[in-house]
Enzyme design. Structure first.
Site, short mmCIF file in Angstrom:
data_model
loop_
_atom_site.label_atom_id
_atom_site.label_comp_id
_atom_site.label_asym_id
_atom_site.label_seq_id
_atom_site.Cartn_x
_atom_site.Cartn_y
_atom_site.Cartn_z
N ASP A 13 36.77 40.82 32.52
CA ASP A 13 38.10 41.35 32.15
C ASP A 13 38.13 42.87 32.09
O ASP A 13 38.86 43.45 31.29
CB ASP A 13 38.57 40.76 30.80
CG ASP A 13 38.47 39.26 30.77
OD1 ASP A 13 38.88 38.64 31.76
OD2 ASP A 13 37.96 38.71 29.78
N LYS A 16 38.92 44.45 37.09
CA LYS A 16 38.38 44.45 38.46
C LYS A 16 39.47 44.15 39.49
O LYS A 16 39.43 44.67 40.59
CB LYS A 16 37.27 43.40 38.60
CG LYS A 16 36.03 43.72 37.81
CD LYS A 16 34.96 42.66 38.00
CE LYS A 16 35.41 41.29 37.52
NZ LYS A 16 35.64 41.20 36.06
N GLY A 40 40.19 35.33 36.49
CA GLY A 40 41.63 35.58 36.57
C GLY A 40 41.87 37.03 36.89
O GLY A 40 41.29 37.90 36.26
N HIS A 41 42.65 37.28 37.90
CA HIS A 41 42.99 38.65 38.25
C HIS A 41 44.48 38.83 38.10
O HIS A 41 45.24 38.02 38.62
CB HIS A 41 42.69 38.93 39.72
CG HIS A 41 41.24 38.92 40.05
ND1 HIS A 41 40.29 39.44 39.22
CD2 HIS A 41 40.59 38.48 41.14
CE1 HIS A 41 39.11 39.31 39.78
NE2 HIS A 41 39.26 38.72 40.95
N GLN A 220 34.02 37.74 36.65
CA GLN A 220 33.35 37.85 35.34
C GLN A 220 32.64 39.21 35.22
O GLN A 220 33.12 40.18 35.77
CB GLN A 220 32.38 36.68 35.10
CG GLN A 220 33.07 35.36 34.81
CD GLN A 220 33.43 34.59 36.07
OE1 GLN A 220 32.67 34.53 37.01
NE2 GLN A 220 34.58 33.96 36.08
P1 IMP Z 1 32.81 29.15 32.11
O1 IMP Z 1 32.64 30.23 33.14
O2 IMP Z 1 34.16 28.52 32.13
O3 IMP Z 1 31.69 28.16 32.16
O4 IMP Z 1 32.70 29.86 30.67
C1 IMP Z 1 31.48 30.41 30.20
C2 IMP Z 1 31.73 31.70 29.41
O5 IMP Z 1 32.18 32.71 30.30
C3 IMP Z 1 32.80 31.59 28.33
O6 IMP Z 1 32.43 32.43 27.25
C4 IMP Z 1 34.04 32.15 29.00
O7 IMP Z 1 34.96 32.66 28.07
C5 IMP Z 1 33.43 33.23 29.84
N1 IMP Z 1 34.23 33.56 31.03
C6 IMP Z 1 34.34 32.86 32.18
N2 IMP Z 1 35.16 33.48 33.04
C7 IMP Z 1 35.56 34.61 32.45
C8 IMP Z 1 36.39 35.70 32.88
O8 IMP Z 1 36.91 35.76 33.99
N3 IMP Z 1 36.56 36.70 31.95
C9 IMP Z 1 35.96 36.68 30.74
N4 IMP Z 1 35.18 35.70 30.31
C10 IMP Z 1 34.97 34.67 31.16
#
Ligand code: IMP
Length: 424
Positions: A13, A16, A40-41, A220
């Site tokens: 977040d 990017k 998410g963008h 991420q």
């Molecule tokens: P997962 O990727 O859904 O398995 O989540 C694993 C961890 O990564 C969790 O703490 C999510 O909140 C975090 N996470 C996954 N995608 C994002 C993102 O795009 N931004 C911020 N945190 C993320």
């Protein structure tokens, strides 16, 4: 400089999407190399806002090739939804290419993600990411190319979906899935996207050989990397720069620059320790002013001051060559700003990011405090026109992580980006 990797330097977040969108303008090809619809963008154009999860933000530039790489976990239903949304807004998606080697997120992966997070409490996005990558590593996953060979797929999927049903029913006491129904739905979905599917490592390789400019867009961030992040509170892929090589199928010798996107403060979604987290009104101020709510889940993000220990770590792990500093304007009204320069752990001063959350949870930040700039910087277009206090803040960040900035974002729009060093 034709091959540039863009990574998040914090917990994701970092903004990017905006930087990718800005750089995509100069690139010929934009590649996503890991993650899935957990990302998410948000991209802001003149009068419109686009929220994208799987499709790279480069899609908004019709003349660029836009690639979903082999390292991505693809949810076919979601990708069709995003394509439909783009088509409804008149956006041409014929420039999209999807890797035949990308993993497919199955309905049971999403169900397992939801069930398993009840006990693991990672705070996942419930998009099936962890179970999909777990199956890939266990060699029981499915790739896009498998679905394109119907008979083979029918056979393998019937077996595997049966195994998953047994796991759901016998181990978790949950209902299973109708295997035939799932199979037909997947075959219908693959028929919709099959024309986008190609051998993307070959496509990117040829682009690079032809001198085309390629941007590798990480989702991420560094601290969510499965190896280098704050394990176990991480995602199940490699958002770091090394992940771009594996997830796009391009060798490290081809890469020229690595840009770390750094938000001017820190946020985190989900569980896990966060040394500079502010549980007071300053944290709430950052959340509201920075609109810090998840693009994918809508969850409020945890907010805190900038942490230079993290940035130094990100610089090292990714081999950063440049910084792109985002959301500086969010700090416009702060009287003073703080940067964490080290941690105090059980009386000892730590200057390097610890290897375990057990230590991180006990780390107390050591701050430096700097004067705020107390003025609106959102319309500044040249670095020299930024207030002296803003420049001091930026230059302190550079000094603390040993990497120079190339881009500074002072607002969400494309034109609210100050370029201090050319990327392409
Ligand atoms: P997962 O990727 O859904 O398995 O989540 C694993 C961890 O990564 C969790 O703490 C999510 O909140 C975090 N996470 C996954 N995608 C994002 C993102 O795009 N931004 C911020 N945190 C993320």
């Amino acid at each position: 400089m034709p091959a540039v990797i863009l990574v998040g330097a914090q917990w994701g977040d970092e903004g990017k999407g905006k930087i990718t969108d800005f750089l995509a303008d100069q690139a010929d090809c934009v590649v996503r190399y890991q993650g899935g619809s957990n990302a998410g963008h948000t991209v802001e154009l003149d009068h419109d806002q686009f929220k994208l999860h799987l499709i790279p933000s480069g899609i908004l530039h019709p003349s660029k090739t836009c690639v979903i790489g082999n390292g991505v976990a693809v949810d076919l239903g979601k990708i069709i939804e995003e394509l439909d949304g783009l088509h409804q807004r008149g956006i041409d998606t014929s420039n999209l290419r999807i890797s035949s080697r990308a993993s497919v997120v199955m309905p049971y992966h999403k169900k397992l993600d939801e069930i398993e997070d009840r006990t693991k409490k990672i705070g996942t996005t419930k998009r099936g990411i962890g179970p999909t990558y777990a199956d890939k590593i266990s060699r029981v996953g499915f790739r896009i190319c498998d679905l394109l060979h119907e008979e083979y797929f029918r056979q393998k999927f019937t077996l595997e979906a049966g195994n998953k049903n047994r796991l759901l029913q016998k181990f978790y006491g949950e209902p299973g899935f109708d295997v035939e129904e799932m199979l037909e739905q997947l075959l219908a979905q693959i028929a919709v996207i099959k024309d986008y599917v190609v051998d993307t490592p070959l496509l990117i390789h040829r682009d690079l050989k032809a001198g085309r400019k390629v941007l590798f867009e990480g989702a991420q961030g560094t601290l969510l990397d499965i190896d280098h992040g704050t394990y176990p509170y991480v995602t199940s892929s490699y958002p770091t720069a090394g992940g771009a090589c594996v997830g796009a199928g391009i060798g490290p010798t081809e890469m020229d620059r690595v840009i770390g996107v750094v938000k001017a403060y820190t946020t985190r979604v989900g569980e896990g320790p966060f040394p500079t987290e502010l549980l007071d009104e300053t944290g709430e101020f950052l959340r509201q002013r920075g609109a810090e709510f998840g693009t994918t889940t809508g969850r409020p993000r945890r907010c805190g001051w900038l942490d230079a220990v993290i940035l130094r770590y990100a610089a090292r792990i990714n081999g950063l060559t440049d910084l792109a500093i985002t959301k500086l304007d969010v700090l416009d009204t702060c009287q003073t700003v703080k940067i964490c320069v080290a941690y105090r752990y059980k009386g000892e001063l730590l200057t390097e990011f610890p290897d375990t959350d057990i230590v991180l949870a006990g780390c107390v930040p050591e701050y430096i405090e700097m004067p705020g700039w107390n003025q609106d910087i959102s319309s500044v277009t040249a670095y020299r026109d930024l207030p002296a206090a803003t420049r001091d803040y930026i230059e302190k960040i550079e000094e603390l992580c040993g990497v120079k900035q190339a881009l500074v974002a002072v607002g969400p729009k494309r034109d609210q980006t100050i370029v201090t060093r050319k990327i392409f």
